[in-house]
Design an enzyme around this catalytic site. Structure first.
Site: not given
Lengths: 130, 98
Positions: B26-29, B98
């Site tokens: 997922n493209l998280h923070a 990651e």
């Protein structure tokens, strides 16, 4: 690269401010000058004039400082400090606390100037999460 | 990653470059922060496209707001003299997040 804009997080809660510092260091950068002024002088919930003033001085590297208050008396205290020590390169910015801090630190980490960092924090209000 | 460019563009037009990346997570923070800082180092105009939405990747909150999830495709586009370097750098961050 010239000096980075400094960021000050002013919160009623020392834990909230220090938690937000950890978060923005992970997302943004741990190299941007960043100080927190959380809670009162004796560690209670509230804000401290002296802690805010010391925090501003500690992150001033000559490129200006953005002060982000959480709400209420944090805003009032920060404004009082800036009125007593007026400087064109120290700005209190009206922004959501978490999002504004993340945007400000990421922008400052890229070497942006004071106006750009301040604008990035303000614009955090208009960015949707969903 | 797949790539395309248009080296035949006339000399007056700025170079354009594009790559698509299938997200490994997922493209998280954290990767959003990396993307924003990397994007700010290039002069080209850069866009990230995901699910019919396009954002400027220098905006860390806008990148997070895409809500791009693992396995989905994100397109990186740039136009300017360092377009290819910009696209390569950002695609690398997306591909190794990651």
């Amino acid at each position: 690269m010239s000096a980075s804009v400094g960021i000050v997080l002013v919160s009623h809660s020392a834990e909230l401010a220090s938690g937000l510092r950890l978060l923005v260091e992970q997302i943004g950068s741990d190299t941007v000058p960043l100080a927190i002024a959380g809670g009162t002088d004796d560690g209670r919930i509230g804000t401290s004039y002296d802690l805010v003033l010391a925090a501003i001085r500690s992150v001033d590297r000559g490129a200006g400082v953005v002060v982000l208050p959480d709400l209420g008396s944090a805003v009032l205290t920060a404004r009082t400090v800036l009125e007593d020590h007026p400087r064109p390169d120290v700005l209190i910015v009206d922004a959501p606390f978490v999002e504004g801090a993340v945007a400000a630190v990421v922008t400052a980490a890229s070497g942006a100037d004071l106006k750009t960092v301040s604008t990035a924090a303000k614009e955090a209000r208009n960015v949707h999460k969903l | 990653m797949s790539t395309s460019s248009n080296p035949t563009t006339s000399t007056t037009a700025a170079p354009k470059h594009e790559m698509t990346v299938v997200l490994p997570s997922n493209l998280h923070a954290r990767p959003a922060g990396q993307l924003a800082r990397a994007a700010a180092t290039f002069t080209s105009a850069i866009q990230l496209e995901y699910a019919d939405r396009t954002v400027n990747p220098t905006g860390v909150l806008a990148v997070m707001g895409l809500g791009a999830t693992v396995g989905s495709t994100v397109t990186v586009r740039a136009e300017g003299h360092d377009a290819e370097q910009a696209v390569t750098a950002l695609a690398q961050i997306l591909a190794t997040a990651e």
